[in-house]
Design an enzyme around this catalytic site. Structure first.
Site, PDB file in Angstrom:
ATOM      1  N   ARG A  60       1.010  -1.266   0.209  1.00  0.00           N
ATOM      2  CA  ARG A  60      -0.051   0.109   0.082  1.00  0.00           C
ATOM      3  C   ARG A  60       1.132   1.365   0.160  1.00  0.00           C
ATOM      4  O   ARG A  60       2.062   1.396   0.058  1.00  0.00           O
ATOM      5  CB  ARG A  60      -1.158   0.485   0.995  1.00  0.00           C
ATOM      6  CG  ARG A  60      -0.533  -0.688   2.717  1.00  0.00           C
ATOM      7  CD  ARG A  60       0.073   0.117   3.184  1.00  0.00           C
ATOM      8  NE  ARG A  60       0.754   1.912   3.283  1.00  0.00           N
ATOM      9  CZ  ARG A  60       1.110   2.274   3.540  1.00  0.00           C
ATOM     10  NH1 ARG A  60       2.350   1.747   3.145  1.00  0.00           N
ATOM     11  NH2 ARG A  60       0.991   3.696   3.642  1.00  0.00           N
ATOM     12  N   GLY A  61       0.489   2.136  -0.183  1.00  0.00           N
ATOM     13  CA  GLY A  61       0.984   2.958  -0.314  1.00  0.00           C
ATOM     14  C   GLY A  61       0.387   3.969  -1.905  1.00  0.00           C
ATOM     15  O   GLY A  61       1.082   3.195  -2.397  1.00  0.00           O
ATOM     16  N   ARG A  98      -6.724  -0.733  -6.608  1.00  0.00           N
ATOM     17  CA  ARG A  98      -7.431   0.816  -5.562  1.00  0.00           C
ATOM     18  C   ARG A  98      -8.428   1.654  -5.816  1.00  0.00           C
ATOM     19  O   ARG A  98      -7.340   2.537  -6.670  1.00  0.00           O
ATOM     20  CB  ARG A  98      -6.331   0.560  -4.833  1.00  0.00           C
ATOM     21  CG  ARG A  98      -6.531  -0.435  -3.612  1.00  0.00           C
ATOM     22  CD  ARG A  98      -5.706  -0.006  -2.112  1.00  0.00           C
ATOM     23  NE  ARG A  98      -6.069   1.154  -1.197  1.00  0.00           N
ATOM     24  CZ  ARG A  98      -5.724   1.346  -0.538  1.00  0.00           C
ATOM     25  NH1 ARG A  98      -4.151   1.213  -0.390  1.00  0.00           N
ATOM     26  NH2 ARG A  98      -6.399   2.623   0.008  1.00  0.00           N
ATOM     27  N   GLN A 203      -1.318   2.479  10.033  1.00  0.00           N
ATOM     28  CA  GLN A 203       0.121   2.755   9.273  1.00  0.00           C
ATOM     29  C   GLN A 203       1.444   3.503  10.189  1.00  0.00           C
ATOM     30  O   GLN A 203       2.481   2.818   9.300  1.00  0.00           O
ATOM     31  CB  GLN A 203      -0.002   3.496   7.789  1.00  0.00           C
ATOM     32  CG  GLN A 203      -1.228   2.851   6.609  1.00  0.00           C
ATOM     33  CD  GLN A 203      -2.115   2.764   6.842  1.00  0.00           C
ATOM     34  OE1 GLN A 203      -3.097   2.802   8.237  1.00  0.00           O
ATOM     35  NE2 GLN A 203      -2.720   2.929   5.729  1.00  0.00           N
ATOM     36  N   ASP A 244      -2.386  11.133  -1.638  1.00  0.00           N
ATOM     37  CA  ASP A 244      -2.809  10.084  -2.858  1.00  0.00           C
ATOM     38  C   ASP A 244      -3.236  11.091  -4.068  1.00  0.00           C
ATOM     39  O   ASP A 244      -3.253   9.946  -5.145  1.00  0.00           O
ATOM     40  CB  ASP A 244      -4.100   9.353  -2.153  1.00  0.00           C
ATOM     41  CG  ASP A 244      -3.582   8.843  -0.869  1.00  0.00           C
ATOM     42  OD1 ASP A 244      -2.965   7.066  -1.146  1.00  0.00           O
ATOM     43  OD2 ASP A 244      -3.097   8.439   0.217  1.00  0.00           O
ATOM     44  N   ASN A 254      -5.725  12.507   1.060  1.00  0.00           N
ATOM     45  CA  ASN A 254      -4.910  11.766   1.601  1.00  0.00           C
ATOM     46  C   ASN A 254      -5.641  11.178   3.133  1.00  0.00           C
ATOM     47  O   ASN A 254      -7.184  11.116   3.582  1.00  0.00           O
ATOM     48  CB  ASN A 254      -3.806  13.091   1.901  1.00  0.00           C
ATOM     49  CG  ASN A 254      -2.322  12.055   2.534  1.00  0.00           C
ATOM     50  OD1 ASN A 254      -2.274  11.191   1.909  1.00  0.00           O
ATOM     51  ND2 ASN A 254      -1.958  12.254   4.373  1.00  0.00           N
ATOM     52  N   LYS A 255      -4.719   9.887   3.615  1.00  0.00           N
ATOM     53  CA  LYS A 255      -5.100   9.523   4.779  1.00  0.00           C
ATOM     54  C   LYS A 255      -6.101  10.641   5.041  1.00  0.00           C
ATOM     55  O   LYS A 255      -6.188  10.866   5.889  1.00  0.00           O
ATOM     56  CB  LYS A 255      -3.864   8.655   5.382  1.00  0.00           C
ATOM     57  CG  LYS A 255      -4.941   7.695   6.684  1.00  0.00           C
ATOM     58  CD  LYS A 255      -5.185   6.327   5.944  1.00  0.00           C
ATOM     59  CE  LYS A 255      -5.172   5.631   4.507  1.00  0.00           C
ATOM     60  NZ  LYS A 255      -5.663   5.326   4.388  1.00  0.00           N
TER      61      LYS A 255
HETATM   62  P1  RI2 Z   1       2.743   8.166  -0.642  1.00  0.00           P
HETATM   63  C1  RI2 Z   1      -1.773   5.854   2.356  1.00  0.00           C
HETATM   64  O1  RI2 Z   1      -2.886   4.773   1.797  1.00  0.00           O
HETATM   65  C2  RI2 Z   1      -1.813   6.743   2.877  1.00  0.00           C
HETATM   66  O2  RI2 Z   1      -3.197   7.818   2.607  1.00  0.00           O
HETATM   67  C3  RI2 Z   1      -0.477   7.681   3.241  1.00  0.00           C
HETATM   68  O3  RI2 Z   1      -0.545   9.283   2.753  1.00  0.00           O
HETATM   69  C4  RI2 Z   1      -0.153   7.784   1.271  1.00  0.00           C
HETATM   70  O4  RI2 Z   1      -1.099   6.195   1.296  1.00  0.00           O
HETATM   71  C5  RI2 Z   1       1.673   7.364   1.500  1.00  0.00           C
HETATM   72  O5  RI2 Z   1       1.013   7.300   0.297  1.00  0.00           O
HETATM   73  P2  RI2 Z   1      -3.462   3.717   1.966  1.00  0.00           P
HETATM   74  O6  RI2 Z   1      -2.219   3.018   0.665  1.00  0.00           O
HETATM   75  O7  RI2 Z   1       1.834   9.465  -0.262  1.00  0.00           O
HETATM   76  O8  RI2 Z   1      -1.811   3.744   3.381  1.00  0.00           O
HETATM   77  O9  RI2 Z   1       3.986   8.482   0.015  1.00  0.00           O
HETATM   78  O10 RI2 Z   1      -4.977   3.490   2.152  1.00  0.00           O
HETATM   79  O11 RI2 Z   1       2.428   7.895  -1.583  1.00  0.00           O
END
Ligand code: RI2
Length: 351
Positions: A60-61, A98, A203, A244, A254-255
């Site tokens: 994820r991320g 996703r 996370q 995101d 974002n999260k």
């Molecule tokens: P980068 C995560 O989502 C969070 O929203 C986090 O801020 C972002 O991805 C990190 O991704 P999830 O995949 O901005 O854990 O670092 O739901 O690429």
């Protein structure tokens, strides 16, 4: 040795904390659900397995799932011996996993378009080259945005970050928010990080704290609701989060929980930054609230480590992301510099 093998070798020697890589025609992926207690490496031989891994958040991320999209299509390329249809259909399957983080769909769409334009006779080699170019570019962006972002970090800063926007959410150097933080730290700045645990997937507690420890960066874990009070106490003086998706007007998706921290930061006069790449800007999206946010299963809220933490009858809700209005954002850190308001004009220069 082909170029992908050479790159993998080089990245291993660089000691990157990679979320996914390819070796011997197989993908290897760290199951992030098991961290920090277990570093379980899952071997993936089929695109279906990878799609499930993305859906179930084993990987994820936003950066990492974009990269996973590339690897998935390269896997389909290898498995099919260079069948264009198989590669395109792998892309379609992967991007449906996703919906909110735009890197996955944008990167996969870029590769699908490229595949379509490729002549059949040189397809295998050309597609492999393109995939490698994108993987290299993503890591390069990560390092560059870290350098630009470090300019907004001062010696003595106490930085709040939410969720995990680090190496395992990106290409392995530090992802986005943690590339900024890591670069500032490597430059010798005396900093401290407050990482939010980030309910319900945790996370922050499980992965951000783990990476900060690996990088030797001083940090303290807090629960998500503590940020406002700590800002009032003067214990936090900057916020850096990942992203995101960024809308064309600079709104940040974002999260879930990010908006709450931005509100608290605004109230307390604390600069709030997001670290991202130009590929995460969605120019088709006018405003953040126009987006369809991914809702995940209520099970993920009512259960902790598989254990029910509520009564059987308690219903829960889990929008996985929220939207922070652009006027709350002091700057958008990218691989080409820190973009500041007016966002519509400034972001459009990155098109
Ligand atoms: P980068 C995560 O989502 C969070 O929203 C986090 O801020 C972002 O991805 C990190 O991704 P999830 O995949 O901005 O854990 O670092 O739901 O690429």
């Amino acid at each position: 040795m082909d170029r992908l093998q050479e790159l993998t070798q080089q990245w291993k020697e660089e000691n990157l904390l990679m979320p996914i890589w390819m070796e011997d025609k197989r993908l290897h992926m760290i199951d992030q659900r098991k961290l920090p207690h277990k570093t379980e490496i899952v071997e993936i031989t089929q695109v279906d397995q990878l799609a499930k891994g993305i859906k179930d958040m084993a990987i994820r991320g936003s950066g990492a799932i974009g990269i996973a999209g590339v690897y998935g299509m390269l896997l389909a390329l290898k498995n099919s011996g260079g069948n264009k249809e198989a590669v395109i259909s792998a892309g379609e399957e992967l991007k449906a996993t996703r919906p909110t983080a735009v890197n996955l769909s944008k990167t996969v769409n870029r590769l699908i378009e490229y595949a379509k334009s490729c002549p059949e006779d040189s397809f295998y080699e050309a597609f492999m080259e393109k995939g490698c170019d994108i993987l290299e570019e993503q890591l390069e962006f990560e390092k560059r945005l870290g350098k630009y972002g470090s300019e907004v970090i001062d010696d003595g800063d106490s930085i709040l970050t939410h969720c995990h926007s680090g190496a395992l959410a990106g290409s392995g150097f530090g992802g986005r928010a943690l590339s900024v933080i890591r670069t500032a730290f490597l430059e010798g700045k005396n900093i401290h990080v407050f990482c939010c645990e980030t309910r319900p997937y945790l996370q922050g507690a499980r992965i951000t704290a783990y990476e900060l420890e690996k990088f030797g960066i001083p940090h303290t874990l807090i629960t998500d609701g503590m940020s406002g009070y700590l800002m009032r106490l003067g214990k936090i003086n900057k916020v850096v989060v990942g992203s995101d998706r960024v809308a064309s007007n600079g709104d940040l998706i974002n999260k879930v929980g990010t908006y709450m921290h931005a509100l608290a930061a605004k109230e307390n006069g604390i600069p709030f930054y997001t670290a991202t790449s130009s590929h995460t800007i969605d120019f088709m999206l006018k405003e953040g609230m126009d987006i369809d946010v991914e809702y995940r299963s209520e099970y993920e809220v009512t259960h902790l480590n598989g254990q029910l933490i509520t009564t059987e009858n308690t219903r829960a809700l889990y929008p996985a992301f929220d939207v922070t209005p652009n006027e709350m954002i002091s700057g958008i850190i990218t691989e080409v510099g820190v973009i500041r308001a007016p966002y519509v004009t400034e972001l459009s220069k990155l098109k």
